[in-house]
Design an enzyme around this catalytic site. Structure first.
Site, PDB file in Angstrom:
ATOM      1  CB  SER A 258      -0.867   0.059   1.255  1.00  0.00           C
ATOM      2  OG  SER A 258      -1.763  -0.989   1.267  1.00  0.00           O
TER       3      SER A 258
ATOM      4  CG  HIS B 206      -1.790  -0.496  -4.349  1.00  0.00           C
ATOM      5  ND1 HIS B 206      -2.220   0.755  -4.011  1.00  0.00           N
ATOM      6  CD2 HIS B 206      -2.086  -1.288  -3.278  1.00  0.00           C
ATOM      7  CE1 HIS B 206      -2.732   0.741  -2.802  1.00  0.00           C
ATOM      8  NE2 HIS B 206      -2.668  -0.484  -2.336  1.00  0.00           N
TER       9      HIS B 206
ATOM     10  CD  GLU C 202      -2.421   3.831  -6.507  1.00  0.00           C
ATOM     11  OE1 GLU C 202      -2.757   4.994  -6.302  1.00  0.00           O
ATOM     12  OE2 GLU C 202      -1.802   3.143  -5.658  1.00  0.00           O
TER      13      GLU C 202
ATOM     14  CG  ASN D 257      -3.393   3.940   0.185  1.00  0.00           C
ATOM     15  OD1 ASN D 257      -4.613   3.925   0.317  1.00  0.00           O
ATOM     16  ND2 ASN D 257      -2.673   2.841   0.144  1.00  0.00           N
TER      17      ASN D 257
HETATM   18  N1  CAA Z   1     -15.801  -8.751  -1.611  1.00  0.00           N
HETATM   19  C1  CAA Z   1     -16.410  -9.025  -2.779  1.00  0.00           C
HETATM   20  N2  CAA Z   1     -17.481  -8.348  -3.228  1.00  0.00           N
HETATM   21  C2  CAA Z   1     -17.972  -7.379  -2.436  1.00  0.00           C
HETATM   22  C3  CAA Z   1     -17.396  -7.032  -1.204  1.00  0.00           C
HETATM   23  C4  CAA Z   1     -16.266  -7.775  -0.796  1.00  0.00           C
HETATM   24  N3  CAA Z   1     -15.629  -7.532   0.342  1.00  0.00           N
HETATM   25  N4  CAA Z   1     -18.107  -6.014  -0.664  1.00  0.00           N
HETATM   26  C5  CAA Z   1     -19.089  -5.726  -1.531  1.00  0.00           C
HETATM   27  N5  CAA Z   1     -19.018  -6.536  -2.591  1.00  0.00           N
HETATM   28  C6  CAA Z   1     -19.863  -6.534  -3.776  1.00  0.00           C
HETATM   29  C7  CAA Z   1     -21.298  -6.885  -3.442  1.00  0.00           C
HETATM   30  O1  CAA Z   1     -21.482  -8.281  -3.461  1.00  0.00           O
HETATM   31  C8  CAA Z   1     -22.056  -6.194  -4.571  1.00  0.00           C
HETATM   32  O2  CAA Z   1     -21.958  -6.986  -5.746  1.00  0.00           O
HETATM   33  P1  CAA Z   1     -23.102  -6.945  -6.891  1.00  0.00           P
HETATM   34  O3  CAA Z   1     -23.023  -5.616  -7.551  1.00  0.00           O
HETATM   35  O4  CAA Z   1     -22.695  -8.068  -7.799  1.00  0.00           O
HETATM   36  O5  CAA Z   1     -24.400  -7.196  -6.204  1.00  0.00           O
HETATM   37  C9  CAA Z   1     -21.234  -4.931  -4.822  1.00  0.00           C
HETATM   38  O6  CAA Z   1     -19.927  -5.190  -4.283  1.00  0.00           O
HETATM   39  C10 CAA Z   1     -21.822  -3.716  -4.132  1.00  0.00           C
HETATM   40  O7  CAA Z   1     -21.898  -4.010  -2.746  1.00  0.00           O
HETATM   41  P2  CAA Z   1     -23.067  -3.559  -1.775  1.00  0.00           P
HETATM   42  O8  CAA Z   1     -24.324  -3.374  -2.592  1.00  0.00           O
HETATM   43  O9  CAA Z   1     -23.106  -4.471  -0.612  1.00  0.00           O
HETATM   44  O10 CAA Z   1     -22.620  -2.189  -1.134  1.00  0.00           O
HETATM   45  P3  CAA Z   1     -22.073  -0.888  -1.803  1.00  0.00           P
HETATM   46  O11 CAA Z   1     -22.785  -0.552  -3.074  1.00  0.00           O
HETATM   47  O12 CAA Z   1     -22.010   0.116  -0.735  1.00  0.00           O
HETATM   48  O13 CAA Z   1     -20.559  -1.254  -2.199  1.00  0.00           O
HETATM   49  C11 CAA Z   1     -18.304  -1.048  -1.594  1.00  0.00           C
HETATM   50  C12 CAA Z   1     -19.629  -1.685  -1.258  1.00  0.00           C
HETATM   51  C13 CAA Z   1     -17.861  -1.490  -2.985  1.00  0.00           C
HETATM   52  C14 CAA Z   1     -17.279  -1.519  -0.565  1.00  0.00           C
HETATM   53  C15 CAA Z   1     -18.470   0.516  -1.591  1.00  0.00           C
HETATM   54  O14 CAA Z   1     -18.994   0.908  -0.362  1.00  0.00           O
HETATM   55  C16 CAA Z   1     -17.189   1.255  -1.830  1.00  0.00           C
HETATM   56  O15 CAA Z   1     -16.788   1.465  -2.963  1.00  0.00           O
HETATM   57  N6  CAA Z   1     -16.536   1.717  -0.744  1.00  0.00           N
HETATM   58  C17 CAA Z   1     -15.266   2.433  -0.815  1.00  0.00           C
HETATM   59  C18 CAA Z   1     -14.149   1.462  -0.707  1.00  0.00           C
HETATM   60  C19 CAA Z   1     -12.811   2.119  -0.815  1.00  0.00           C
HETATM   61  O16 CAA Z   1     -12.621   3.313  -0.652  1.00  0.00           O
HETATM   62  N7  CAA Z   1     -11.800   1.292  -1.114  1.00  0.00           N
HETATM   63  C20 CAA Z   1     -10.427   1.749  -1.223  1.00  0.00           C
HETATM   64  C21 CAA Z   1      -9.792   1.724   0.084  1.00  0.00           C
HETATM   65  S1  CAA Z   1      -8.100   2.161   0.040  1.00  0.00           S
HETATM   66  C22 CAA Z   1      -7.301   0.758  -0.282  1.00  0.00           C
HETATM   67  O17 CAA Z   1      -7.821  -0.308  -0.417  1.00  0.00           O
HETATM   68  C23 CAA Z   1      -5.853   0.902  -0.450  1.00  0.00           C
HETATM   69  C24 CAA Z   1      -5.005   0.457   0.597  1.00  0.00           C
HETATM   70  O18 CAA Z   1      -3.932   0.052   0.242  1.00  0.00           O
HETATM   71  C25 CAA Z   1      -5.249   0.629   2.041  1.00  0.00           C
END
Ligand code: CAA
Length: 403
Positions: A119, A140, A152, A190
């Site tokens: 990350s 990434h 990335e 990040n």
């Molecule tokens: N694994 C697999 N699939 C998942 C999942 C998981 N953990 N969480 C959600 N999903 C899937 C669901 O099954 C659903 O699939 P379908 O479209 O096929 O039905 C889809 O994602 C949408 O999920 P939900 O309807 O339950 O909920 P949502 O629309 O709120 O989406 C989310 C969930 C995708 C997590 C959304 O809230 C989101 O985009 N959040 C932001 C996440 C973010 O910022 N990520 C980056 C973090 S930084 C990072 O990762 C870098 C690092 O190095 C620290």
């Protein structure tokens, strides 16, 4: 270069998610961890993602079985000997990463790409442990890997152009969106996201608003989840590690809010262990107020005002610093935030948001925040240069973008 078989080292949430994405594209993938229990846990995570698709009627049970057959669990590096590309996704410790890359180099074909999903650690430093450092690159993914579109691609100092092109083509073959990023601590997303999450943490510890209210306000702004739900999902241990790396590189403007370290110290790691800013396991419920009171007593800062701008302007300012350092182009910065964090589509990304607000207004507001909340808000130099040249955004038809 064709990738016929890939590998992933580390079967935690990210490693398993990446293995799912690779197998979903039709490629065989070896998933390794140190013991069989961890491997089985990783395989169960991959199966759970596929099962979710079966339950929603997006795939049949027999298609799921076909995909699962592509994921080969192992505890041995020997199984990587015919892999063309391996992604390391172990925890964020340089010594451990060096060991992994040295083991990989012993068994992989000469031509294989050795990638890290780190990350925030330096790709160049990871590469320094191996002979074929031209084959080392950052690939990434974002959490949750099966869902987030962005990947990335980060070349280190020694990475060859051929390796970069192959990594980009590989990411495209997974039906993900690659963005090339110049190496810096936190890379691009990040580096923008952590100051935003950190600002939420400052607002919380200063008693500006409770976590659920801040989350609600940021969802109303258009983010898919609030900052505290996201911190809990990412893991407070991971966030503390990344914050430290950012602070080490960028200094005081990235100083982590005390509450982040306290959460880690108090073993409130988030969803993974049942308690973070929110409670996921009632048996672990405990009050955060004494921790917050102690921080306020130590810092002497409480009752600062909360506004969504306080968080968003941190992101905008860091995006401007990134632009100044050529970490990525303006459109890639905005695209990356849309695809990597779910930044609201209708706002177009942090730089489009700045153009819509007006760069002069952004600078004034940052200065005001700087006076009120601390020097971490001091505007990036490029913003002031833009104002002096009348690059004010939409209102003068030119800003980060032309209108
Ligand atoms: N694994 C697999 N699939 C998942 C999942 C998981 N953990 N969480 C959600 N999903 C899937 C669901 O099954 C659903 O699939 P379908 O479209 O096929 O039905 C889809 O994602 C949408 O999920 P939900 O309807 O339950 O909920 P949502 O629309 O709120 O989406 C989310 C969930 C995708 C997590 C959304 O809230 C989101 O985009 N959040 C932001 C996440 C973010 O910022 N990520 C980056 C973090 S930084 C990072 O990762 C870098 C690092 O190095 C620290």
């Amino acid at each position: 270069m064709f990738i016929y078989k890939a590998g992933v080292v580390g079967a935690g949430a990210m490693g398993a998610g990446i293995a799912q994405v690779i197998s979903f594209s039709g490629l065989p993938v070896v998933l390794k961890d140190t013991d069989q229990e961890r491997v089985d846990k990783g395989l169960a995570m991959v199966r759970k993602v596929y099962q979710g698709r079966v339950d929603k009627g997006k795939m049949t049970a027999s298609e799921m079985d076909q995909k699962m057959k592509l994921v080969i669990g192992t505890t041995s590096y020997d199984d990587f000997k015919d892999c063309d590309l391996v992604i390391e996704a172990v925890f964020e410790n340089m010594k451990v990463k060096h060991q992994v890359f040295q083991e990989l180099e012993k068994v992989l074909p000469e031509t294989a790409i050795m990638a890290s999903n780190t990350s925030a650690l330096s790709i160049s430093q990871i590469a320094s442990a191996v002979k074929k450092s031209d084959k080392v690159i950052g690939i990434h993914f974002f959490n949750p890997a099966p869902v987030m579109k962005l990947v990335e691609v980060i070349p280190g100092l020694q990475t060859s152009t051929e390796t970069v092109d192959d990594a980009v083509a590989f990411v495209e073959s997974l039906r993900k969106m690659p963005v090339r990023v110049k190496e810096c601590a936190g890379f691009l997303v990040n580096r923008l996201l952590l100051p935003y999450l950190n600002e939420a943490a400052y607002a919380f510890q200063e008693g500006s608003a409770p976590a659920d209210e801040i989350d609600k306000a940021m969802r109303a702004f258009g983010m898919p989840m609030g900052p505290f739900a996201l911190l809990d999902m990412l893991g407070l241990d991971v966030c503390a590690d990344v914050s430290m790396i950012l602070y080490d590189s960028f200094g005081p403007r990235m100083k982590a809010a005390e509450i982040l370290g306290e959460m880690h110290k108090n073993n409130r790691l988030g969803v993974k262990n049942g308690i973070g800013f929110y409670v996921y396991d009632e048996s672990k419920a405990s009050d955060l107020k004494p921790v917050v009171d102690a921080i306020q007593a130590k810092t002497g800062i409480k009752g600062t005002p909360f506004s969504p701008e306080r968080l968003v302007f941190q992101m905008i300012n860091e995006a401007a610093f990134c632009l100044e350092e050529n970490v990525a182009s303006p459109s890639d910065i905005d695209l990356a935030m849309l695809a990597g964090t779910g930044y609201p589509q209708d706002k177009g990304g942090p730089l489009h948001t700045a153009d819509a607000i007006g760069i002069d207004v952004v600078v004034e507001k940052l200065k005001e925040f700087s006076k009120q909340l601390g020097p971490r808000f001091w505007p990036a130099p490029i913003l002031k240069r833009m104002v002096s040249a009348n690059y004010l955004g939409q209102k003068t038809k030119r800003g980060f973008f032309n209108y």
